[in-house]
Motif scaffolding. Sequence first.
Motif, PDB file in Angstrom:
ATOM      1  N   ILE A 110       0.833  -1.199   0.000  1.00  0.00           N
ATOM      2  CA  ILE A 110       0.000   0.000   0.000  1.00  0.00           C
ATOM      3  C   ILE A 110       0.872   1.254   0.000  1.00  0.00           C
ATOM      4  O   ILE A 110       0.601   2.224  -0.732  1.00  0.00           O
ATOM      5  CB  ILE A 110      -0.938   0.006   1.219  1.00  0.00           C
ATOM      6  CG1 ILE A 110      -1.835  -1.227   1.187  1.00  0.00           C
ATOM      7  CG2 ILE A 110      -1.776   1.278   1.238  1.00  0.00           C
ATOM      8  CD1 ILE A 110      -2.716  -1.319  -0.037  1.00  0.00           C
ATOM      9  N   HIS A 111       1.927   1.252   0.812  1.00  0.00           N
ATOM     10  CA  HIS A 111       2.841   2.394   0.817  1.00  0.00           C
ATOM     11  C   HIS A 111       3.423   2.633  -0.577  1.00  0.00           C
ATOM     12  O   HIS A 111       3.512   3.778  -1.044  1.00  0.00           O
ATOM     13  CB  HIS A 111       3.988   2.144   1.810  1.00  0.00           C
ATOM     14  CG  HIS A 111       3.655   2.464   3.228  1.00  0.00           C
ATOM     15  ND1 HIS A 111       3.477   3.749   3.689  1.00  0.00           N
ATOM     16  CD2 HIS A 111       3.465   1.658   4.296  1.00  0.00           C
ATOM     17  CE1 HIS A 111       3.202   3.728   4.975  1.00  0.00           C
ATOM     18  NE2 HIS A 111       3.181   2.456   5.379  1.00  0.00           N
ATOM     19  N   VAL A 116       4.002   5.698  -5.526  1.00  0.00           N
ATOM     20  CA  VAL A 116       4.125   5.672  -6.987  1.00  0.00           C
ATOM     21  C   VAL A 116       3.106   6.610  -7.619  1.00  0.00           C
ATOM     22  O   VAL A 116       3.428   7.379  -8.532  1.00  0.00           O
ATOM     23  CB  VAL A 116       3.946   4.233  -7.518  1.00  0.00           C
ATOM     24  CG1 VAL A 116       3.781   4.254  -9.044  1.00  0.00           C
ATOM     25  CG2 VAL A 116       5.144   3.366  -7.144  1.00  0.00           C
ATOM     26  N   LEU A 117       1.878   6.576  -7.149  1.00  0.00           N
ATOM     27  CA  LEU A 117       0.848   7.448  -7.715  1.00  0.00           C
ATOM     28  C   LEU A 117       1.142   8.905  -7.406  1.00  0.00           C
ATOM     29  O   LEU A 117       0.798   9.799  -8.194  1.00  0.00           O
ATOM     30  CB  LEU A 117      -0.524   7.052  -7.182  1.00  0.00           C
ATOM     31  CG  LEU A 117      -1.037   5.681  -7.639  1.00  0.00           C
ATOM     32  CD1 LEU A 117      -2.402   5.391  -7.035  1.00  0.00           C
ATOM     33  CD2 LEU A 117      -1.104   5.601  -9.163  1.00  0.00           C
ATOM     34  N   VAL A 129       9.605   4.546 -13.995  1.00  0.00           N
ATOM     35  CA  VAL A 129       9.432   3.996 -12.647  1.00  0.00           C
ATOM     36  C   VAL A 129      10.001   2.584 -12.645  1.00  0.00           C
ATOM     37  O   VAL A 129       9.641   1.756 -13.494  1.00  0.00           O
ATOM     38  CB  VAL A 129       7.952   3.981 -12.229  1.00  0.00           C
ATOM     39  CG1 VAL A 129       7.781   3.231 -10.906  1.00  0.00           C
ATOM     40  CG2 VAL A 129       7.417   5.399 -12.101  1.00  0.00           C
ATOM     41  N   ILE A 130      10.889   2.314 -11.702  1.00  0.00           N
ATOM     42  CA  ILE A 130      11.513   1.004 -11.573  1.00  0.00           C
ATOM     43  C   ILE A 130      11.053   0.405 -10.252  1.00  0.00           C
ATOM     44  O   ILE A 130      11.212   1.009  -9.192  1.00  0.00           O
ATOM     45  CB  ILE A 130      13.048   1.101 -11.605  1.00  0.00           C
ATOM     46  CG1 ILE A 130      13.510   1.775 -12.899  1.00  0.00           C
ATOM     47  CG2 ILE A 130      13.677  -0.286 -11.476  1.00  0.00           C
ATOM     48  CD1 ILE A 130      15.005   2.055 -12.940  1.00  0.00           C
ATOM     49  N   LEU A 131      10.481  -0.784 -10.323  1.00  0.00           N
ATOM     50  CA  LEU A 131       9.941  -1.452  -9.141  1.00  0.00           C
ATOM     51  C   LEU A 131      10.626  -2.800  -8.951  1.00  0.00           C
ATOM     52  O   LEU A 131      10.682  -3.614  -9.876  1.00  0.00           O
ATOM     53  CB  LEU A 131       8.427  -1.656  -9.298  1.00  0.00           C
ATOM     54  CG  LEU A 131       7.731  -2.497  -8.229  1.00  0.00           C
ATOM     55  CD1 LEU A 131       7.817  -1.817  -6.867  1.00  0.00           C
ATOM     56  CD2 LEU A 131       6.279  -2.748  -8.622  1.00  0.00           C
ATOM     57  N   VAL A 141      -1.316  -0.539 -10.768  1.00  0.00           N
ATOM     58  CA  VAL A 141      -0.543   0.699 -10.753  1.00  0.00           C
ATOM     59  C   VAL A 141       0.390   0.771 -11.962  1.00  0.00           C
ATOM     60  O   VAL A 141       0.662   1.852 -12.495  1.00  0.00           O
ATOM     61  CB  VAL A 141       0.229   0.847  -9.424  1.00  0.00           C
ATOM     62  CG1 VAL A 141       1.465  -0.020  -9.366  1.00  0.00           C
ATOM     63  CG2 VAL A 141       0.618   2.306  -9.198  1.00  0.00           C
ATOM     64  N   MET A 142       0.874  -0.373 -12.436  1.00  0.00           N
ATOM     65  CA  MET A 142       1.686  -0.374 -13.653  1.00  0.00           C
ATOM     66  C   MET A 142       0.849   0.057 -14.861  1.00  0.00           C
ATOM     67  O   MET A 142       1.314   0.810 -15.728  1.00  0.00           O
ATOM     68  CB  MET A 142       2.275  -1.765 -13.900  1.00  0.00           C
ATOM     69  CG  MET A 142       3.272  -2.233 -12.863  1.00  0.00           C
ATOM     70  SD  MET A 142       4.818  -1.276 -12.851  1.00  0.00           S
ATOM     71  CE  MET A 142       4.589  -0.333 -11.327  1.00  0.00           C
ATOM     72  N   LEU A 143      -0.387  -0.409 -14.914  1.00  0.00           N
ATOM     73  CA  LEU A 143      -1.271  -0.001 -16.004  1.00  0.00           C
ATOM     74  C   LEU A 143      -1.592   1.492 -15.918  1.00  0.00           C
ATOM     75  O   LEU A 143      -1.696   2.175 -16.942  1.00  0.00           O
ATOM     76  CB  LEU A 143      -2.557  -0.821 -15.962  1.00  0.00           C
ATOM     77  CG  LEU A 143      -2.400  -2.325 -16.247  1.00  0.00           C
ATOM     78  CD1 LEU A 143      -3.718  -3.057 -16.003  1.00  0.00           C
ATOM     79  CD2 LEU A 143      -1.919  -2.559 -17.670  1.00  0.00           C
TER      80      LEU A 143
END
Length: 553
Positions: A110-111, A116-117, A129-131, A141-143
């Motif tokens: 969730i954090h 990211v948003l 963005v690198i996850l 969130v990637m979409l």
Amino acid sequence: MSASGGGQQSALRVRSALFVDFENIHMGLQRLDAAAANRFAVNPQCWLSWLETLAYPALGATDFRRDLLIRYCYLNPVSSARYRAYFTRAGFHVVDCPPLTAAGKNSADIHIVIDVLDILGHPTRFDEVILLSADADYTPVMLRLRAHDRRTVIITSGPSARAFRAACDHVVGEDAFIDDALTLEPRVTHQAGNGAHLAGAPALGQAGGAATADLSLDGTDTARASEPVACGELSPDGVASRSGRLTELPARSLSDDPATNDALPLRRAAAGAPTSPEPPDSTAPAAMAAPGNAVAPATGPGPAVAPPFPAPPSTQDNRLRHAIAEQVRELVTVSERPITLASAAQLVRAQLGPEITEGWAGTGSFKKLLALVDLPGIAISAAPEYLYDPARHTLPAGSQPGGAGQGDPAAPHAELIARISQVTDIPRLSSHEFGALFEELAAEVTAHGFNRTGTSRAVRDRCLERGEHIGRGAVNFVLNGLLYAGRPPQPGDDAQALASSFADNAVLLCQNARMELSGDEVSHLHAWITGNPALVVEVAVAAAPGLVSRAGA
């Protein structure tokens, strides 16, 4: 993209935000390679140096500078407090995510989603963005990031869902992450053979997500070992060769460049549109990315993303197809026996490089490309599919001839194997090749013990010595499956026992991917992997305890 003063092309600046789901990555690495897990945790600067130079097709440039402007690490302060200082010293903002339930579940996901948003409204327009996580919960969130025209990269250390991988522009799988970023062993760099690199098509390096073959066209290693690479250093033969960084020139930004602003989206490169007035010998081939907005993941085979109305192949696509066809022709010519389609694809990729073969020149798969090129005198058998010369080669027992450039779609077991491989990414080896792999695995572990990285290379070499072209990616997949199943190879293991354990895990992969198999289909899956006669078995409704899905959530 514009050039800066003096007619010199400046280096592209990539503004990146990095988010690390520590527990997800660390626990995944511990299951595969404890030493790599420790290096990840205690020396983040080691893999940060590699990450700063990571190139991939959707980036649309070979000369770039990646600035990791945001570095967030989310960890459990109860179980991972001892690693906090290492990340703090590496410039990370560490976010404590203590367990919230009796089972130890924390709120890291969730954090990460919230942070990211938040960057979508940040004054700095982040290009990428690198996850670091294999958790499919991040798919939405990637979409969302894709919808906002931001590039996305995920780095995994274990099973990842196909939908999650498809939602990202680039995927670095656990094999590539361990081998390229966390290894202390000598790096292996392949010398280019004839036609290894096309004129006008640069090699971006071997840092993709998919495991690549370590074989030359004639089946022998053409690698040369450089000096061991210490973490945090750049090796001329390893990391630095992938960077293409020009730090002495003024930096261009993906966001500031008029060719990549809101009027012309960032993904023009992924769609094959030219992004700069650079000469042909410095632009990445348009065919390296799948058509459309989504770049085909690099961690494994998958369905191609096709545009609604397929366009005719570009000149660059035609050049790539011709080069790949030449490699296939040479491969079949020098081989003394038929070669499986999967092995041929790995060998071609090893010669041309993963970036050149990404998307297979706009066709989406190696087999589809073969159907479109002219290969006189070369045929593909029915499943198990072999590339062979009918005038010189004799097909193995159980394999039936097919037409030139195509297999036999009517073969029922071939269709089943194709479906299973597509859904689960299980290598499409023949039963004979699986048998050789498990026999050599048992022999290697009995002789030298088990070490994932060393064992995978040794098994690859053992198979090659007995004439079986089995890429290291296939060996790694089998080893990972056994590890996820809680059945690591041990001295004295029988090859059949290892094969049976992997087959059990393969059944679970299908179940977790919601692929319903009948009892007859399960028996044929076991027969394919173990080489034993098919016996109808009951399909378990629940997942067997201890087995972990390779396909992920």
